[in-house]
Design a protein around this motif. Structure first.
Motif, PDB file in Angstrom:
ATOM      1  N   TYR A  43       3.121   3.737 -16.165  1.00  0.00           N
ATOM      2  CA  TYR A  43       1.424   3.907 -16.186  1.00  0.00           C
ATOM      3  C   TYR A  43       0.854   2.001 -16.099  1.00  0.00           C
ATOM      4  N   THR A  44       1.429   1.846 -14.818  1.00  0.00           N
ATOM      5  CA  THR A  44       0.920   0.662 -14.368  1.00  0.00           C
ATOM      6  C   THR A  44       0.628   1.229 -12.457  1.00  0.00           C
ATOM      7  N   ILE A  45      -1.026   1.206 -12.539  1.00  0.00           N
ATOM      8  CA  ILE A  45      -1.512   1.443 -11.139  1.00  0.00           C
ATOM      9  C   ILE A  45      -0.627   0.877 -10.363  1.00  0.00           C
ATOM     10  N   LYS A  46      -0.335   1.140  -9.131  1.00  0.00           N
ATOM     11  CA  LYS A  46       0.552   0.207  -7.903  1.00  0.00           C
ATOM     12  C   LYS A  46      -0.394   0.350  -6.763  1.00  0.00           C
ATOM     13  N   ASP A  47      -0.737   1.221  -6.069  1.00  0.00           N
ATOM     14  CA  ASP A  47      -2.039   1.293  -5.606  1.00  0.00           C
ATOM     15  C   ASP A  47      -3.197   2.054  -5.897  1.00  0.00           C
ATOM     16  N   GLY A  48      -4.586   1.664  -4.987  1.00  0.00           N
ATOM     17  CA  GLY A  48      -5.580   2.725  -5.319  1.00  0.00           C
ATOM     18  C   GLY A  48      -6.605   2.931  -3.607  1.00  0.00           C
ATOM     19  N   THR A  49      -6.754   3.369  -4.014  1.00  0.00           N
ATOM     20  CA  THR A  49      -7.648   3.530  -2.808  1.00  0.00           C
ATOM     21  C   THR A  49      -9.162   4.371  -3.183  1.00  0.00           C
ATOM     22  N   VAL A  50     -10.517   4.037  -2.507  1.00  0.00           N
ATOM     23  CA  VAL A  50     -11.600   5.223  -2.655  1.00  0.00           C
ATOM     24  C   VAL A  50     -11.873   5.659  -1.829  1.00  0.00           C
ATOM     25  N   TYR A 108      -3.298  10.133  -8.430  1.00  0.00           N
ATOM     26  CA  TYR A 108      -4.499  11.300  -9.483  1.00  0.00           C
ATOM     27  C   TYR A 108      -5.701  10.821  -8.704  1.00  0.00           C
ATOM     28  N   ALA A 128       0.084   5.165  -9.858  1.00  0.00           N
ATOM     29  CA  ALA A 128       0.811   4.942 -10.958  1.00  0.00           C
ATOM     30  C   ALA A 128       2.197   5.218 -10.846  1.00  0.00           C
ATOM     31  N   ASN A 166     -12.114   8.055  -6.648  1.00  0.00           N
ATOM     32  CA  ASN A 166     -10.858   6.732  -6.831  1.00  0.00           C
ATOM     33  C   ASN A 166     -10.159   7.297  -6.480  1.00  0.00           C
ATOM     34  N   ILE A 167      -8.917   7.690  -5.684  1.00  0.00           N
ATOM     35  CA  ILE A 167      -7.412   7.627  -5.348  1.00  0.00           C
ATOM     36  C   ILE A 167      -6.591   7.143  -6.457  1.00  0.00           C
ATOM     37  N   TYR A 168      -5.477   6.975  -7.199  1.00  0.00           N
ATOM     38  CA  TYR A 168      -4.337   5.657  -7.048  1.00  0.00           C
ATOM     39  C   TYR A 168      -3.411   6.273  -7.336  1.00  0.00           C
ATOM     40  N   ARG A 198      -6.642   4.039   3.652  1.00  0.00           N
ATOM     41  CA  ARG A 198      -7.473   3.217   2.810  1.00  0.00           C
ATOM     42  C   ARG A 198      -8.997   3.596   2.999  1.00  0.00           C
ATOM     43  N   ASP A 204       1.173  -1.193  -0.016  1.00  0.00           N
ATOM     44  CA  ASP A 204       0.231  -0.362   0.240  1.00  0.00           C
ATOM     45  C   ASP A 204       0.703   1.314   0.071  1.00  0.00           C
TER      46      ASP A 204
END
Lengths: 177, 986
Positions: B229-236, B190, B226, B222-224, B165, B160
């Motif tokens: 250009y590869t999403i590593k982690d995201g949360t809402v 983002y 990258a 959505n907050i993430y 989170r 994470d």
């Protein structure tokens, strides 16, 4: 002995491929009339593309970026495993449909599942798939995105079928009738 | 800009001051050091056993500690707390916590971190100060406790990057996010596809803050992050709408068994993905201590206990993850009764004017008395309103109802003691029974006497529903001869009808009219037709109407009267008169007649009748008028008569003044002529086409004739006559044209007429005496064949003697005596007739013999006008005997050039047809022997003078029609040349 020559060669080759693909399905899929089968495949192609497009627009996920591909969906490949694969796809889609926050159009999802059910053969067991409640929200959103992307890609790769022009009409319902 | 330089000083005093200051500071420091070494031993109140725990969801640091060796049972103390982040030296928060500390008490205190605790290590220390007035000697601070380090637990995968989170906040909150970039220097994060620029907080820890976050969607924002250009982690980030306080919370019962509580929940704060379920509601009743979790978010049912608890105190609590909202209501159960709608509603004993209604109230039992509200409506308004108290069953008697009327009965009920809510209205229809009509018909009549009879047209106005009391089925008309005292039932007319016609003799009749429905007849309406009815004549009077109608007044005829009736025709111009009438009381001598049917420009005729007590109507006055006069729509059709050289008369007697759109007040005669000025009795009027006319005014509407005088003979005049009312003139149409006569024409008539008569008289006389005149003036020429001489010659002389036939002669050429040079025109075959001027009048014509003539010398012929006669018979025109001695001349009728021309024309035109016998004329031509001899071709220059041949040689008849003598056998003109003075014809 018949020899193929000239411009008829590619056409014959394509016909042979499609015929092989359909006959392979005929072995593993329920015995449907070829025209019905083609229509189902066309519907699935159209619906899979529309579901993916709608989801990307609704959930505001970065579809131009790569996900980490945590979830793999079996592709819609010919062969005797086709029926099993369809069951796996069905399990994923049904679970996604249960999730209240997916943002997907219920009508489109129902129609897609309905079409897949037609191709389902026998009482194959549905595998365990991630559920909405047991997965972190962002992960579930990513899971839905990955599932729809893979499903759409699989349907796009079916030979002899094209869904060109469907993105522009994505606001139309998936069900053509 | 620098400061100004200081002035120079003495260096010796400055050095002494510096040494003294250093010594003083060393002394103070040594004293402070000595003191600090002594205090720990004296004040053992330092916080100990400091334990820190983390609540990641709430981002709380939870502190627990104790204070050992408390000298008293309790002390009021202040704890000074310092919190550092990342390093102990980076103090981010300092504060005091004041509390009463008891001996062996574990103290607790929480601190909420703005930054997610997972993003940084935190350090906490504290010290205490006794702040108790009871123990002033303890008023000093303890030592700082050692720094305690705390770090939030992160998931085992340690993948994470973003914190917090799946955080849930309310709309409008501020949220701080942090992310750990780790070794990835090109990480980018983002927010719903929008790049976020974080602020570096410490080494690889970045943070960003969202202020006043809005609600976007139930699925969260959505907050993430990258990398490549590869999403590593995201949360809402779940943003919840703010939970609202329930509105309109109330409870009521319909059956004393269940309390139904309802409220308006406001917005739904539920979020997807288990972010937050919709808010739930709990009902708590404080007197009974019972609590109920409500299944619905807008209503909840509460069971009423059997002991009928009288008062209830309800608290409704709405709750979600973030907030609780409560509302309260307290009430007496009997004040919250909302009865169900009445049922089993029936109408019994329904009559013409009354009916009974019964109903039941369900489910309330005998717990309370109910008040029921009953309303009776007809089609237009509410007619009756009643309140009735009942327990369970209700009954009410309606009275004073109208027969044959449909009513709407509405009923609702509420608790009689305290009206909380009325039940729903229940509506039923009540139709009362019919009754006999209650009012006599309003009847009037029109009487037309004819040939000793009375043609009576009866009119009546239909009864209103109020008076009809049912459906009128028919009307009965009964006439009673008042002289013979006999009754005669005349007619029964089925409804709907509003009149009938009767033919009665000239006696007096009483006519009764009744309206009948299924129940009975109305009171009779009476009217009397006397022998004089219809013969009354009164003078018409003009009245002025207005838009609102006509004010009509009259003078009474007699003292003993029952009233007045004013009647009129509503549509005057229609052939069928819709007779209207108005009844006026006996003491009234004026009334206003108004009607929506009145139209401007329509003449209305109002007749005022006085009704005697015997119901006999006498015509009092007759008035005519318009609600608004308009200009006439058409102008008179005018005839011009008696046109003379100086005048003519205009007449428009057919012009109907009564059919016009106003009272005709007169006429305007517009006369156009070449004269530039008008006479004194007229004025110049400019016409729409900018021409002018002389306008004569006629202000007498009855004058429909006008004499236009002082005109010029043989002049052209145009006239137009228009009528006018008070509203204006009739439109100008086409002008009629008149030309006056010649001034002398009448004189000519005076002369010519007698002359013609005289000529006629002479002609008659001549005709009458024609035989006599003929015998006297020109006796009959003897016929040589019939002559007695002929018989003598035949018998005595040579038998060869005979009479020469004209046909045997060859015609001679005709030559003009006065020959001159000129053109020769072939006459025969000329299609264009010669005019008189073109044709020369010959002085004389001569017939010259041809070369082969049977007689050696030529002869000269002349016309003997004396013998011209227009009548001859065909026999005399055929062959004329000629003696042998006569020169063989073929003689023609030679008269005036006109005659000749006419003859030739006739010859030309009549050659294709027959010649009427009557047109053949007989001419006598005398032929004289020519005295001339010599060249036969020589022309005669002088007038022929009979010399030697002057004796009478022969007279012969030649038909003027020229057929026989001129035409050859084949019908063609043989050879004739007409010679004039200037022309030579062949």
């Amino acid at each position: 002995m018949v020899r193929c020559a000239g411009p008829t060669k590619p056409a014959l080759l394509l016909l042979c491929c499609l015929g092989t693909w359909l006959s392979a399905h005929a072995l593993s899929l329920p015995t449907l009339p070829p025209e019905d089968l083609r229509q189902i495949l066309r519907d699935l192609q159209r619906c899979s593309g529309k579901l993916l497009s709608d989801y990307k627009n609704e959930v505001k996920l970065p579809w131009e970026m790569n996900t980490q591909k945590k979830y793999e969906l079996p592709c819609f490949t010919p062969g005797f495993e086709a029926a099993n694969n369809i069951s796996v796809i069905l399990a994923h889609l049904k679970q996604i449909m249960k999730c209240k926050g997916s943002g997907l159009n219920n009508g489109d999802m129902s129609y897609t599942i309905q079409q897949l059910e037609k191709l389902r053969y026998g009482d194959t067991l549905e595998p365990q798939v991630p559920t909405c409640n047991d997965t972190k929200p962002f992960d579930y959103k990513t899971y839905i995105l990955e599932t729809l992307e893979q499903f759409s890609l699989c349907m796009e790769n079916i030979p002899g079928h094209s869904r060109k022009g469907w993105k522009t009409r994505s606001k139309l319902p998936c069900n053509p009738r | 800009m620098g400061r100004p330089a200081a002035p120079a000083r003495n260096p010796e005093p400055m050095a002494f001051f510096a040494v003294f200051r250093t010594a003083f500071l060393l002394a103070v420091l040594s004293w402070r050091t000595c003191q600090s070494e002594v205090l720990p031993e004296r004040l053992p109140l330092t916080p100990e056993s400091l334990h820190i725990s983390i609540n990641s969801t709430l981002q709380h640091l939870h502190l627990q500690w104790t204070v050992h060796k408390l000298p008293y049972q309790e002390l009021q103390m202040i704890f000074q707390i310092e919190i550092s982040r990342f390093e102990t030296s980076k103090v981010i928060w300092m504060g005091n916590y004041s509390t009463t500390v008891k001996r062996n008490q574990v103290l607790q205190w929480s601190w909420e971190s703005e930054l997610p605790l997972e993003c940084a290590t935190h350090f906490v220390r504290m010290k205490s100060t006794v702040d108790d007035a009871r123990f002033p000697e303890l008023s000093f601070s303890s030592n700082w406790s050692p720094w305690e380090e705390v770090h939030a637990h992160t998931p085992e995968q340690n993948t994470d990057l973003i914190f917090p989170r799946d955080k849930l906040v309310e709309e409008g909150s501020n949220v701080t996010f942090c992310y750990n970039s780790g070794i990835n220097q090109n990480i980018s994060c983002y927010l719903d596809r929008e790049l976020i620029h974080g602020e570096q907080l410490y080494l690889n820890i970045f943070t960003f803050k969202l202020n006043n976050v809005p609600f976007i969607r139930e699925g969260g924002t959505n907050i993430y992050c990258a990398v490549n250009y590869t999403i590593k982690d995201g949360t809402v980030l779940f943003v919840s709408k703010v939970l609202e306080e329930p509105k309109d919370f109330s409870c009521e019962t319909q059956d004393f068994k269940t309390l139904s509580c309802s409220w308006d929940p406001g917005v739904d704060t539920g979020l997807f993905f288990d972010g937050q379920p919709s808010q739930h509601y709990t009902l708590f009743e404080s007197f009974s201590g019972k609590k109920k979790f409500c299944e619905h978010n807008n209503q909840c049912n509460w069971e009423i206990s059997r002991d009928l608890q009288e008062t209830y105190n309800f608290t409704l609590t709405a709750e979600n993850y973030l907030r609780k909202r409560s509302v309260n209501t307290i009430f007496n159960l009997t004040h919250r009764v909302h009865p169900k709608a009445p049922d089993s509603i029936h109408f019994n004993n329904v009559g013409a004017t009354n009916a009974t209604m019964t109903w039941k109230m369900p489910a309330l039992g005998n717990y309370s008395t109910l008040l029921c509200q009953i309303e009776l409506h007809d089609k237009e308004n509410m007619r009756q309103e009643h309140n009735v108290s009942i327990k369970v069953n209700g009954e009410f008697l309606f009275s004073e109802l109208m027969p044959d009327t449909a009513y709407m009965v509405c009923i609702r009920c509420a608790n009689a003691k305290h009206v909380w809510k009325w039940s729903k209205w229940v509506t039923r229809t009540l139709i009362t029974a019919e009754a006999a009509p209650s009012k006599a018909l309003d009847v009037w009549r029109k009487v037309k006497p004819e040939k000793g009879l009375h043609h009576v047209t009866l009119f009546w106005k239909p009864l209103s529903k109020f008076h009809a009391n049912g459906k009128i089925l028919f009307y009965n008309i009964v006439a009673k001869d008042l002289d013979k005292k006999s009754e005669l039932k005349l007619q029964s007319i089925p409804a709907p009808a509003n009149g009938t016609e009767l033919t009665l003799d000239q006696g007096s009749y009483q006519i009764q009219v009744t309206a009948n429905n299924s129940v009975g007849a109305s009171p009779a309406s009476e009217i009397v037709i006397s022998g004089d009815s219809g013969n009354e004549e009164v003078e018409e009077q003009k009245i002025n109407g207005t838009k609102d109608g006509f004010l009509i007044s009259w003078k009474p005829l007699s003292e003993d009267r029952a009233g007045y009736v004013v009647d009129w025709c509503e549509h005057q111009r229609n052939l069928h008169c819709e007779l209207q009438w108005k009844n006026v009381g006996p003491n009234t001598t004026s009334t206003v007649i108004s009607s929506d049917a009145f139209r401007p420009g329509i003449r209305y005729n109002f007749r005022i009748y006085e009704l005697s007590t015997e119901k006999i109507a006498y015509l009092v006055e007759n008035k005519i008028g318009y609600t608004q006069e308009l200009a006439p729509s058409d102008s008179p059709q005018v005839k011009a008569i008696n046109v003379t050289s100086h005048s003519f008369t205009l007449s428009w007697k057919d012009y109907d003044t009564e059919a016009q759109r106003g009272f005709i007040q007169g006429y305007r005669v517009c006369l156009k002529s070449k004269a530039t000025q008008c006479h004194l009795d007229s004025v110049a009027e400019l016409l729409p086409d900018n021409s002018t006319c002389c306008e004569h005014a006629i202000n007498n509407p009855k004058q429909k004739i006008f004499l236009v005088e002082n005109l010029q003979p043989e002049s052209f005049y145009e006239f137009f006559v228009s009528s006018f009312t008070s509203a204006g003139k009739s439109p100008i149409g086409t002008f009629t044209k008149v030309t006056t006569q010649d001034e002398h024409s009448h004189m000519l008539m005076h002369i010519i007429l007698p002359m013609v008569l005289c000529v006629l008289l002479i002609a008659v006389m001549c005709y009458w005496k024609s035989q006599w005149v003929k015998e006297k003036c020109y006796p009959d020429i003897p016929d040589p064949y019939k002559s007695s001489i002929l018989s003598l010659i035949k018998s005595k002389e040579s038998p060869h003697l005979r009479i020469m036939n004209v046909k045997d002669c060859t015609p001679d050429t005709i030559e003009v005596v006065n020959k001159s040079e000129g053109t020769k025109t072939q006459f025969i075959g000329i299609e264009k007739p010669l005019t008189e001027s073109e044709f020369p009048k010959p002085a004389n014509l001569y017939l010259l013999p041809a070369q082969d003539f049977c007689v050696p010398g030529p002869c000269i012929s002349f016309v003997n006008h004396t013998y011209s006669e227009s009548a001859c018979d065909s026999g005399s025109c055929a062959h004329t005997p000629v003696p042998d001695t006569a020169p063989p001349c073929h003689l023609e009728l030679l008269a005036s050039p006109d005659n000749l021309l006419n003859t030739l024309e006739k010859t030309h035109t009549d050659s294709l047809g027959e010649i009427p016998a009557g047109k053949i004329s007989l001419n006598y031509v005398s032929q004289l022997a020519s005295p001339m001899s010599g060249d036969k071709d020589s022309l005669l220059i002088h007038s022929p003078v009979p010399v030697l041949c002057s004796e009478y040689k022969m007279q012969m008849a030649v038909p003027s029609c020229l057929d026989s003598p001129v035409l050859s056998e084949n019908g063609s003109l043989s050879s004739m040349t007409l010679l004039g003075q200037d022309k030579h014809y062949h």
